[in-house]
Design an enzyme around this catalytic site. Structure first.
Site, PDB file in Angstrom:
ATOM      1  CG  HIS A 193      -6.849   4.815  -0.908  1.00  0.00           C
ATOM      2  ND1 HIS A 193      -5.666   4.290  -0.563  1.00  0.00           N
ATOM      3  CD2 HIS A 193      -6.885   4.195  -2.058  1.00  0.00           C
ATOM      4  CE1 HIS A 193      -4.879   3.678  -1.501  1.00  0.00           C
ATOM      5  NE2 HIS A 193      -5.711   3.441  -2.469  1.00  0.00           N
TER       6      HIS A 193
ATOM      7  CG  ASP B   6      -2.051   0.915   1.469  1.00  0.00           C
ATOM      8  OD1 ASP B   6      -2.522   1.478   0.414  1.00  0.00           O
ATOM      9  OD2 ASP B   6      -2.656   1.051   2.367  1.00  0.00           O
TER      10      ASP B   6
HETATM   11 ZN   LIG Z   1      -4.681   4.709   1.110  1.00  0.00          ZN
END
Ligand SMILES: [Zn+2]
Length: 281
Positions: free
Chosen positions: A207, A80
């Protein structure tokens, strides 16, 4: 089976979004995969570079691969938000099946140049790449993006970025914030629709999923989000459960740690199941 994002998106076509869950410590891992198995859905296990370094790249990758290979569901291991191209190459060399290069804080042409380098290296190794354009903002695992820098993704920039870099997935900024758990985000659906129509096949990524209401989450999936990240919710709940179990009156130095961590792992499984169900169409 151990797969990359491209495989997971293909397998999941028409079925909703794939959940990407941030692994904060080793103990959470089996619970996450078991949750996906119970629902029979693919899952993305994702880590920050910090978590990979904390657990160790090799033991982490070996464990995910071992669990994935004997699993009935497809599992990807994704790095990530990583701003470090060399660290991403290391992750690729050691066996991550997917990576995110985050050059969103850079001028767009520099972001494109670095992303292209990561994509070339990753694709040569059968690894998928997520990029980011616009800035999602907020704080995650201690990594703070200045609030002022958070801005919506501009569709024309996103199109230019995707055309140039050939990323497989793209994190877009449509109103969510990292680390949000006290309130819920206001999603810009008009922008989501425009991004979806302009960008075609690239997998759009949401996100800051913890700060999105269930209703909005379902709508984002219907409107074409392919990957949804959940991180803060897992961290927050793990802390809540272990705070309770570790401080119970009957805990002694001889109490098995397994009994104290087990309930937190069970909570992780419940959250992954709950979220992954929401991501189904
Ligand atoms: Zn993120």
């Amino acid at each position: 089976m151990y797969k990359n994002l491209i495989d997971l998106f293909k397998e999941n076509e028409g079925k909703g979004a794939v959940g990407a869950f941030n692994l904060h410590c080793f103990e959470m891992l089996p619970s996450m995969i078991h949750a996906a198995e119970e629902l029979d859905v693919p899952i993305i296990i994702q880590t920050s570079l910090g978590t990979a370094e904390y657990i160790g790249f090799e033991p982490l990758i070996a464990a995910v691969k071992a669990l994935a290979e004997k699993s009935s569901v497809s599992v990807a291991l994704h790095m990530d938000h990583c701003k470090d191209v060399e660290a991403l190459k290391k992750a690729i060399d050691l066996g991550y099946s997917s990576v995110m290069y985050d050059g969103s804080a850079l001028p767009i042409e520099e972001n494109i140049k670095n992303t292209k380098e990561v994509v070339a290296y990753a694709h040569e190794h059968g690894v998928s790449v997520e990029g980011e354009i616009g800035s999602i903002g907020g704080a995650e695992e201690g990594v703070v993006v200045e609030k002022d820098a958070a801005m919506y993704t501009k569709p024309e920039d996103a199109l230019h970025y995707v055309d140039e870099t050939h990323v497989d997935a793209l994190a877009v900024s449509i109103g969510t914030t990292h680390g949000q758990f006290k309130s819920k985000a206001k999603i810009n659906y008009e922008l989501l629709t425009e991004l979806k129509s302009k960008l075609g096949d690239v997998g759009l990524v949401l996100h800051g999923g913890t700060g999105v209401s269930d209703e909005d989450m379902k709508r984002c999936v219907r409107e074409g989000m392919k990957k949804i990240n959940v991180g803060t919710e897992l961290n927050k709940n793990y802390i809540e459960v272990v705070s309770r179990t570790f401080t119970a009156d009957d805990v002694t130095p001889l109490t098995s740690l397994r009994n104290l961590l087990g309930p937190a792992n069970d909570r992780i499984k419940e959250i992954v199941k709950e979220k992954a169900s929401l991501f189904r169409l």
